[in-house]
Design a protein around this motif. Sequence first.
Motif, PDB file in Angstrom:
ATOM      1  N   VAL A  79       0.918  -1.297   0.180  1.00  0.00           N
ATOM      2  CA  VAL A  79      -0.002   0.000   0.018  1.00  0.00           C
ATOM      3  C   VAL A  79       0.928   1.181  -0.195  1.00  0.00           C
ATOM      4  O   VAL A  79       2.249   0.946   0.341  1.00  0.00           O
ATOM      5  CB  VAL A  79      -0.689  -0.049   1.187  1.00  0.00           C
ATOM      6  CG1 VAL A  79      -1.848  -0.874   1.209  1.00  0.00           C
ATOM      7  CG2 VAL A  79      -0.004  -0.115   2.640  1.00  0.00           C
ATOM      8  N   ASN A  80       0.304   2.417  -0.247  1.00  0.00           N
ATOM      9  CA  ASN A  80       1.275   3.611  -0.395  1.00  0.00           C
ATOM     10  C   ASN A  80       1.416   4.477   0.888  1.00  0.00           C
ATOM     11  O   ASN A  80       0.491   4.081   1.811  1.00  0.00           O
ATOM     12  CB  ASN A  80       0.811   4.406  -1.730  1.00  0.00           C
ATOM     13  CG  ASN A  80      -0.383   4.845  -1.507  1.00  0.00           C
ATOM     14  OD1 ASN A  80      -1.008   4.968  -0.552  1.00  0.00           O
ATOM     15  ND2 ASN A  80      -1.114   5.512  -2.609  1.00  0.00           N
ATOM     16  N   GLN A  81       1.921   5.526   0.642  1.00  0.00           N
ATOM     17  CA  GLN A  81       2.391   6.318   2.019  1.00  0.00           C
ATOM     18  C   GLN A  81       0.904   7.134   2.452  1.00  0.00           C
ATOM     19  O   GLN A  81       0.782   6.929   3.593  1.00  0.00           O
ATOM     20  CB  GLN A  81       3.317   7.538   1.348  1.00  0.00           C
ATOM     21  CG  GLN A  81       3.522   8.397   2.591  1.00  0.00           C
ATOM     22  CD  GLN A  81       4.571   9.406   2.331  1.00  0.00           C
ATOM     23  OE1 GLN A  81       5.786   9.118   2.437  1.00  0.00           O
ATOM     24  NE2 GLN A  81       4.076  10.635   2.060  1.00  0.00           N
ATOM     25  N   ALA A  82       0.317   7.347   1.307  1.00  0.00           N
ATOM     26  CA  ALA A  82      -1.110   7.864   1.819  1.00  0.00           C
ATOM     27  C   ALA A  82      -1.817   7.193   2.628  1.00  0.00           C
ATOM     28  O   ALA A  82      -2.263   7.522   3.788  1.00  0.00           O
ATOM     29  CB  ALA A  82      -1.779   8.540   0.770  1.00  0.00           C
ATOM     30  N   PHE A  83      -1.975   5.904   2.369  1.00  0.00           N
ATOM     31  CA  PHE A  83      -2.764   4.655   2.910  1.00  0.00           C
ATOM     32  C   PHE A  83      -2.240   4.638   4.444  1.00  0.00           C
ATOM     33  O   PHE A  83      -2.930   4.527   5.382  1.00  0.00           O
ATOM     34  CB  PHE A  83      -2.658   3.397   2.419  1.00  0.00           C
ATOM     35  CG  PHE A  83      -3.610   2.328   2.835  1.00  0.00           C
ATOM     36  CD1 PHE A  83      -4.690   2.154   2.399  1.00  0.00           C
ATOM     37  CD2 PHE A  83      -2.987   1.550   3.727  1.00  0.00           C
ATOM     38  CE1 PHE A  83      -5.716   1.226   2.984  1.00  0.00           C
ATOM     39  CE2 PHE A  83      -3.866   0.661   4.339  1.00  0.00           C
ATOM     40  CZ  PHE A  83      -5.186   0.573   4.061  1.00  0.00           C
ATOM     41  N   LEU A  84      -0.787   4.538   4.466  1.00  0.00           N
ATOM     42  CA  LEU A  84      -0.151   4.597   6.046  1.00  0.00           C
ATOM     43  C   LEU A  84      -0.578   5.614   6.731  1.00  0.00           C
ATOM     44  O   LEU A  84      -0.732   5.522   8.010  1.00  0.00           O
ATOM     45  CB  LEU A  84       1.355   4.129   5.718  1.00  0.00           C
ATOM     46  CG  LEU A  84       1.728   2.832   5.120  1.00  0.00           C
ATOM     47  CD1 LEU A  84       3.209   2.994   4.932  1.00  0.00           C
ATOM     48  CD2 LEU A  84       1.034   1.766   5.894  1.00  0.00           C
ATOM     49  N   ILE A  85      -0.439   6.898   6.156  1.00  0.00           N
ATOM     50  CA  ILE A  85      -0.788   7.945   6.805  1.00  0.00           C
ATOM     51  C   ILE A  85      -2.097   8.181   7.447  1.00  0.00           C
ATOM     52  O   ILE A  85      -2.396   8.348   8.556  1.00  0.00           O
ATOM     53  CB  ILE A  85      -0.463   9.331   6.060  1.00  0.00           C
ATOM     54  CG1 ILE A  85       1.088   9.449   5.758  1.00  0.00           C
ATOM     55  CG2 ILE A  85      -0.899  10.581   6.920  1.00  0.00           C
ATOM     56  CD1 ILE A  85       1.323  10.498   4.857  1.00  0.00           C
ATOM     57  N   LYS A  86      -3.029   7.763   6.538  1.00  0.00           N
ATOM     58  CA  LYS A  86      -4.545   7.913   7.055  1.00  0.00           C
ATOM     59  C   LYS A  86      -4.948   6.587   7.900  1.00  0.00           C
ATOM     60  O   LYS A  86      -5.984   6.789   8.530  1.00  0.00           O
ATOM     61  CB  LYS A  86      -5.471   8.037   5.717  1.00  0.00           C
ATOM     62  CG  LYS A  86      -5.444   6.896   4.954  1.00  0.00           C
ATOM     63  CD  LYS A  86      -6.607   7.354   3.647  1.00  0.00           C
ATOM     64  CE  LYS A  86      -6.472   6.281   2.645  1.00  0.00           C
ATOM     65  NZ  LYS A  86      -7.261   6.688   1.441  1.00  0.00           N
ATOM     66  N   THR A  87      -4.280   5.564   7.864  1.00  0.00           N
ATOM     67  CA  THR A  87      -4.731   4.493   8.835  1.00  0.00           C
ATOM     68  C   THR A  87      -3.746   4.741  10.035  1.00  0.00           C
ATOM     69  O   THR A  87      -3.730   3.829  10.712  1.00  0.00           O
ATOM     70  CB  THR A  87      -4.392   3.228   8.047  1.00  0.00           C
ATOM     71  OG1 THR A  87      -2.973   3.255   7.725  1.00  0.00           O
ATOM     72  CG2 THR A  87      -5.579   2.953   6.955  1.00  0.00           C
ATOM     73  N   ARG A  88      -2.978   5.932  10.286  1.00  0.00           N
ATOM     74  CA  ARG A  88      -2.183   5.837  11.291  1.00  0.00           C
ATOM     75  C   ARG A  88      -1.110   4.894  11.610  1.00  0.00           C
ATOM     76  O   ARG A  88      -0.889   4.361  12.718  1.00  0.00           O
ATOM     77  CB  ARG A  88      -2.963   6.153  12.408  1.00  0.00           C
ATOM     78  CG  ARG A  88      -3.990   7.651  12.212  1.00  0.00           C
ATOM     79  CD  ARG A  88      -4.734   7.832  13.670  1.00  0.00           C
ATOM     80  NE  ARG A  88      -5.610   9.000  13.187  1.00  0.00           N
ATOM     81  CZ  ARG A  88      -5.950   9.872  13.982  1.00  0.00           C
ATOM     82  NH1 ARG A  88      -5.370   9.829  15.435  1.00  0.00           N
ATOM     83  NH2 ARG A  88      -6.838  10.686  13.759  1.00  0.00           N
ATOM     84  N   HIS A  89      -0.669   4.409  10.570  1.00  0.00           N
ATOM     85  CA  HIS A  89       0.288   3.543  10.823  1.00  0.00           C
ATOM     86  C   HIS A  89       1.621   3.912  11.558  1.00  0.00           C
ATOM     87  O   HIS A  89       1.865   5.049  11.383  1.00  0.00           O
ATOM     88  CB  HIS A  89       0.714   2.832   9.335  1.00  0.00           C
ATOM     89  CG  HIS A  89       1.456   1.187   9.291  1.00  0.00           C
ATOM     90  ND1 HIS A  89       2.729   1.273   9.695  1.00  0.00           N
ATOM     91  CD2 HIS A  89       0.847   0.187   9.460  1.00  0.00           C
ATOM     92  CE1 HIS A  89       2.943  -0.041   9.628  1.00  0.00           C
ATOM     93  NE2 HIS A  89       1.972  -0.846   9.576  1.00  0.00           N
ATOM     94  N   HIS A  90       2.174   2.878  12.327  1.00  0.00           N
ATOM     95  CA  HIS A  90       3.234   3.391  13.130  1.00  0.00           C
ATOM     96  C   HIS A  90       4.477   3.729  12.429  1.00  0.00           C
ATOM     97  O   HIS A  90       5.151   4.802  12.843  1.00  0.00           O
ATOM     98  CB  HIS A  90       3.650   2.193  14.018  1.00  0.00           C
ATOM     99  CG  HIS A  90       4.181   1.189  13.407  1.00  0.00           C
ATOM    100  ND1 HIS A  90       3.540  -0.025  13.014  1.00  0.00           N
ATOM    101  CD2 HIS A  90       5.653   0.764  13.198  1.00  0.00           C
ATOM    102  CE1 HIS A  90       4.217  -0.852  12.333  1.00  0.00           C
ATOM    103  NE2 HIS A  90       5.530  -0.364  12.437  1.00  0.00           N
ATOM    104  N   LEU A  91       4.637   3.583  11.333  1.00  0.00           N
ATOM    105  CA  LEU A  91       5.821   4.105  10.312  1.00  0.00           C
ATOM    106  C   LEU A  91       5.398   5.245  10.032  1.00  0.00           C
ATOM    107  O   LEU A  91       6.539   6.313   9.616  1.00  0.00           O
ATOM    108  CB  LEU A  91       5.926   2.943   9.101  1.00  0.00           C
ATOM    109  CG  LEU A  91       6.437   1.752   9.374  1.00  0.00           C
ATOM    110  CD1 LEU A  91       6.762   0.796   8.029  1.00  0.00           C
ATOM    111  CD2 LEU A  91       7.897   1.686   9.985  1.00  0.00           C
ATOM    112  N   ALA A  92       4.392   5.735   9.754  1.00  0.00           N
ATOM    113  CA  ALA A  92       3.938   7.153   9.379  1.00  0.00           C
ATOM    114  C   ALA A  92       4.443   8.051  10.440  1.00  0.00           C
ATOM    115  O   ALA A  92       4.948   9.150  10.289  1.00  0.00           O
ATOM    116  CB  ALA A  92       2.482   7.233   8.879  1.00  0.00           C
ATOM    117  N   SER A  93       3.920   7.739  11.810  1.00  0.00           N
ATOM    118  CA  SER A  93       4.417   8.465  12.660  1.00  0.00           C
ATOM    119  C   SER A  93       6.105   8.540  12.928  1.00  0.00           C
ATOM    120  O   SER A  93       6.575   9.535  13.365  1.00  0.00           O
ATOM    121  CB  SER A  93       3.590   8.360  14.078  1.00  0.00           C
ATOM    122  OG  SER A  93       3.402   7.120  14.274  1.00  0.00           O
TER     123      SER A  93
END
Length: 532
Positions: free
Chosen positions: A304-318
């Motif tokens: 999945v892309n970065q935008a997906f990780l951000i909107k699902t608040r994935h720990h990698l995004a933070s």
Amino acid sequence: MPVLEGLWGPDLRMRDAGLGVGVEAGVCPDEAPHSPVWGPLRTPPVTCGGLSLALELPALIRQLRAAWRARRGVPRGPERSTWVESDKEEVEEVNQDIEDRSAHLAADGRLNTGHAGVLLVERRGSYPLIDLRILKTSAQQGEVEAGRRKVKRQLSFQRYCHASRLLRGLVPHTPGSLHLLDDDYLGQAAHMLSKVGSWNFDIFLFDRLTNGNSLVTLMCHLFSVYGLVHHFQLDMIKLHRFLGMVQEDYHSQNPYHNALHAADVTQAMYCYLKEPKLAEQLNPLDVFLGLTAAAAHDVDHPGVNQAFLIKTRHHLASLYQNTSVLESHHWRSTVGMLRESGLLSHLPADMSQDMEQQLGSLILATDISRQNEFLSTFREHLDNQDLDLQLASHRHFILQIALKCADVCNPCRVWELSKQWSERVCEEFYRQGDLERKLDMEISPLCNQQADSVPAIQIGFISYIVEPLFEEWHRFTKPSPLSRTMMGHLHKSKAVWSRLRHAHTPSDTQTHPHTEEPEPGGGRGGEGEDIP
Ligand SMILES: Nc1ncnc2c1ncn2[C@@H]1O[C@@H]2COP(=O)(O)O[C@H]2[C@H]1O
Ligand SMILES: [Zn+2]
């Protein structure tokens, strides 16, 4: 095509505060990492043409056979239905664990949060996987805490499975049928390697012949071709360990971002490193970095892309503050594997640190949202004719550009290969869209199978990403025969996708790969093929 233009444009990047840890990538030549520790070459790089393949192949076959026998017959790609296997209940249940998980990891001491000047390293097994079942949507936040303990158990078991060599299929194993076919297949794979510099190299076939070990096999061969093992005094066991880890940490269930894509990018990178404009100027360090960055540039990609990780608040995004999230993860994971394997442990600390930083700068350059930044710098250099490849910083910049080209070169491949990549990448987009639909989230651009057809995605991608980049690469190579070949394939592919697009109704989004062929002259072969 304004919508697509917007999608592929610079705004794609979700900017936030800069990375709080680690070191920013060098973007333009002046900023690129300086490598004071690497003096002039002691041993000139051995080129493929200068190498006796007859001497190399038996050793390679022995390595291949060992790797093959040491590998379990894990199926390459489970059915689509198993990928998104979670139902909402599972998602809700598992989602409650995010804060707990971070605390747990920090307590484990496995997550180096990076103090000033310390490179944050993601080590294998630090996370179970980037598991899509543990994603948290804003809608689901704050819901019941049921099943916490069960989730913890599940996560720690997953983490164990991921980290365990035994459970991940690396126990000695000799299935009878593979055993019988060993020599025949490996002979064919070895024969293919003698043409590894050909732009027509069929990585799909090579992967089948090596039983899914294309990345390890290719890298071992290329390291041998360039004499890198000798030059850096690498320990072969450690090299195999490192490459095995990298290959294993790609997700075979991703249709596109898997070890095969890494092998494809590595093969393309090799073709670019051989370009006369570059080959004479590169030293072993450049080659080591270019190949290693290509092999590891998408490691542990979640599909999945970065935008997906951000909107699902994935720990990698933070962790990476919403900036180059995936690329940072690929890099830091690579550093983790380098250190875990001990591949560079015999080198002075400043050398290995310099190599880690340069790998980071190369991998971070593959962030597609930084395309325009790199492209305008590249254009400026070409306009001013001021690239001096005797300067380490300029060579580094060209390696960044070469890796970017290799990463998006699939539309420049022969149609038979190119269309497979197009279908794979779109399938991955659509799976993300399906998951978003399932989680009641807005479907991301390009991810809606009903609205975004493969041909439309391809035309947008070619027009706004690939063509502008390769036009400059074409200019840089003067142009070379390979560059002419690539541009030829690119234009023909675009024409085929345009025809397919017009032939499609909006609901008919599948291509018909076996009935559609490129325009006359667009098949395999082509002028200027460069076979060592
Ligand atoms: N044929 C293609 N069509 C559409 N997008 C692509 C294609 N090939 C590569 N990409 C995108 O370009 C990106 C380059 O970096 P990644 O490999 O991380 O992810 C890749 C995809 O998102
Ligand atoms: Zn990639």
